[in-house]
Design a protein around this motif. Structure first.
Motif, PDB file in Angstrom:
ATOM      1  N   TYR A   1      12.596   8.104 -12.654  1.00  0.00           N
ATOM      2  CA  TYR A   1      11.675   9.208 -12.897  1.00  0.00           C
ATOM      3  C   TYR A   1      12.140  10.113 -14.179  1.00  0.00           C
ATOM      4  N   SER A   2      11.475  10.792 -14.779  1.00  0.00           N
ATOM      5  CA  SER A   2      11.886  11.293 -16.093  1.00  0.00           C
ATOM      6  C   SER A   2      12.131  12.847 -16.067  1.00  0.00           C
ATOM      7  N   ASN A   3      11.436  13.640 -15.115  1.00  0.00           N
ATOM      8  CA  ASN A   3      11.412  15.006 -15.090  1.00  0.00           C
ATOM      9  C   ASN A   3      12.272  15.365 -14.113  1.00  0.00           C
ATOM     10  N   SER A   4      13.488  16.128 -14.444  1.00  0.00           N
ATOM     11  CA  SER A   4      14.481  16.779 -13.467  1.00  0.00           C
ATOM     12  C   SER A   4      13.991  17.958 -12.597  1.00  0.00           C
ATOM     13  N   ALA A   5      13.038  18.605 -13.080  1.00  0.00           N
ATOM     14  CA  ALA A   5      12.298  19.563 -12.391  1.00  0.00           C
ATOM     15  C   ALA A   5      11.117  19.395 -11.381  1.00  0.00           C
ATOM     16  N   SER A   6      11.755  18.480 -10.403  1.00  0.00           N
ATOM     17  CA  SER A   6      11.255  17.879  -9.292  1.00  0.00           C
ATOM     18  C   SER A   6      11.604  18.484  -8.061  1.00  0.00           C
ATOM     19  N   ASP A   7      10.652  19.035  -6.988  1.00  0.00           N
ATOM     20  CA  ASP A   7      11.102  19.568  -5.655  1.00  0.00           C
ATOM     21  C   ASP A   7      11.660  18.549  -4.736  1.00  0.00           C
ATOM     22  N   TYR A   8      10.680  17.549  -4.675  1.00  0.00           N
ATOM     23  CA  TYR A   8      10.987  16.470  -3.748  1.00  0.00           C
ATOM     24  C   TYR A   8      10.109  15.166  -4.034  1.00  0.00           C
ATOM     25  N   PHE A   9      10.690  14.235  -3.549  1.00  0.00           N
ATOM     26  CA  PHE A   9      10.090  12.859  -3.800  1.00  0.00           C
ATOM     27  C   PHE A   9       9.791  12.097  -2.274  1.00  0.00           C
ATOM     28  N   ILE A  10       8.634  11.443  -2.453  1.00  0.00           N
ATOM     29  CA  ILE A  10       7.847  10.649  -1.334  1.00  0.00           C
ATOM     30  C   ILE A  10       7.939   9.220  -1.830  1.00  0.00           C
ATOM     31  N   TRP A  11       7.967   8.533  -0.694  1.00  0.00           N
ATOM     32  CA  TRP A  11       7.649   7.042  -0.780  1.00  0.00           C
ATOM     33  C   TRP A  11       6.351   6.944   0.338  1.00  0.00           C
ATOM     34  N   TYR A  12       5.570   6.196  -0.297  1.00  0.00           N
ATOM     35  CA  TYR A  12       4.049   5.956   0.205  1.00  0.00           C
ATOM     36  C   TYR A  12       3.975   4.445   0.284  1.00  0.00           C
ATOM     37  N   LYS A  13       3.316   3.805   1.631  1.00  0.00           N
ATOM     38  CA  LYS A  13       3.270   2.416   1.665  1.00  0.00           C
ATOM     39  C   LYS A  13       1.748   2.144   1.810  1.00  0.00           C
ATOM     40  N   GLN A  14       1.094   1.457   0.968  1.00  0.00           N
ATOM     41  CA  GLN A  14      -0.372   1.027   0.972  1.00  0.00           C
ATOM     42  C   GLN A  14      -0.603  -0.301   1.273  1.00  0.00           C
ATOM     43  N   GLU A  15      -1.296  -0.456   2.562  1.00  0.00           N
ATOM     44  CA  GLU A  15      -1.485  -1.953   2.851  1.00  0.00           C
ATOM     45  C   GLU A  15      -2.926  -2.157   2.088  1.00  0.00           C
ATOM     46  N   SER A  16      -3.331  -3.417   1.968  1.00  0.00           N
ATOM     47  CA  SER A  16      -4.302  -3.956   1.413  1.00  0.00           C
ATOM     48  C   SER A  16      -5.720  -3.368   1.876  1.00  0.00           C
ATOM     49  N   GLY A  17      -6.445  -2.482   1.329  1.00  0.00           N
ATOM     50  CA  GLY A  17      -7.799  -2.158   1.728  1.00  0.00           C
ATOM     51  C   GLY A  17      -7.494  -0.790   2.738  1.00  0.00           C
TER      52      GLY A  17
END
Lengths: 112, 113
Positions: free
Chosen positions: B25-41
């Protein structure tokens, strides 16, 4: 049990024929979002409601409108769908701005 | 503006091996980070998040590591299973009044039998 419910799952419409997609939530979240997602791309935010306050993204075409009649429901209206509007439309909710967003299963829109 | 990018668009792993998905990521002014999983459809499914004041967080079979010095985020999946096959998006929540969610471009994880 699904907490963000989108209907229908699949929608076929004709070029230029208005279409409405719906989203409901059981989470009682303040914020509801609409995203457009095209194949192999990340979701793109169209607009969101913070309670009754509508917030449009600068690059969202005028062809896309939204309504939120109450806390639980939010609608996406596409006034004159074009072929380029064929996509997956995702609804999401969050408790407040900046909180984790929870997504529905999406509505796949086809334009003939 | 902010940008979130992923190092690899596709990742193939053998069933039972560990998977590592990276994100810059490029912006250090971020409160938090999330991972999402997306299955097909399907819609994106929340997996795990991490606050900017942390460098590691563990969930069930998943670990997220945050290196703010080099602006790098990773998702580690232990003992990868066929059901883990999906597109994984990292996303960040910007700090400030807008507090927008910005998605990365996604990594397709394929689990080989």
């Amino acid at each position: 049990d699904a907490m963000v419910i989108q209907n229908p799952r699949y929608q076929v419409t004709q070029f230029g024929k208005p279409v409405t997609l719906s989203c409901s939530q059981t989470l009682n979240h303040n914020v509801m979002y609409w995203y457009q997602q095209k194949s192999s791309q990340a979701p793109k935010l169209l607009f969101h409601y913070y309670d009754k306050d509508f917030n449009n993204e600068a690059d969202t075409p005028d062809n896309f409108q939204s309504r939120r009649p109450n806390t639980s429901f939010c609608f996406l209206d596409i006034r004159s769908p074009g072929l380029g509007d064929a996509a997956m439309y995702l609804c999401a909710t969050s408790r407040d701005r900046g909180d984790i967003q929870y997504f529905g299963a999406g509505t796949r829109l086809s334009v003939l | 503006g902010e940008s979130v990018g992923l190092h690899l668009p596709t990742l193939s792993v053998q069933e039972g091996d560990n998977s590592i998905i990276n994100c810059a990521y490029s912006n250090s002014a971020s409160d938090y980070f999330i991972w999402y999983k997306q299955e097909s459809g399907k819609g994106p499914q929340f997996i795990i998040d991490i606050r900017s004041n942390m460098d590691k967080r563990q969930g069930q079979r998943v670990t997220v590591l945050l290196n703010k010095t080099v602006k790098h985020l990773s998702l580690q999946i232990a003992a990868t299973q066929p059901g883990d096959s999906a597109v994984y998006f990292c996303a960040l929540i910007s700090s400030g009044s807008a507090r927008q969610l910005t998605f990365g471009s996604g990594t397709q994880l394929t689990v080989l039998p």
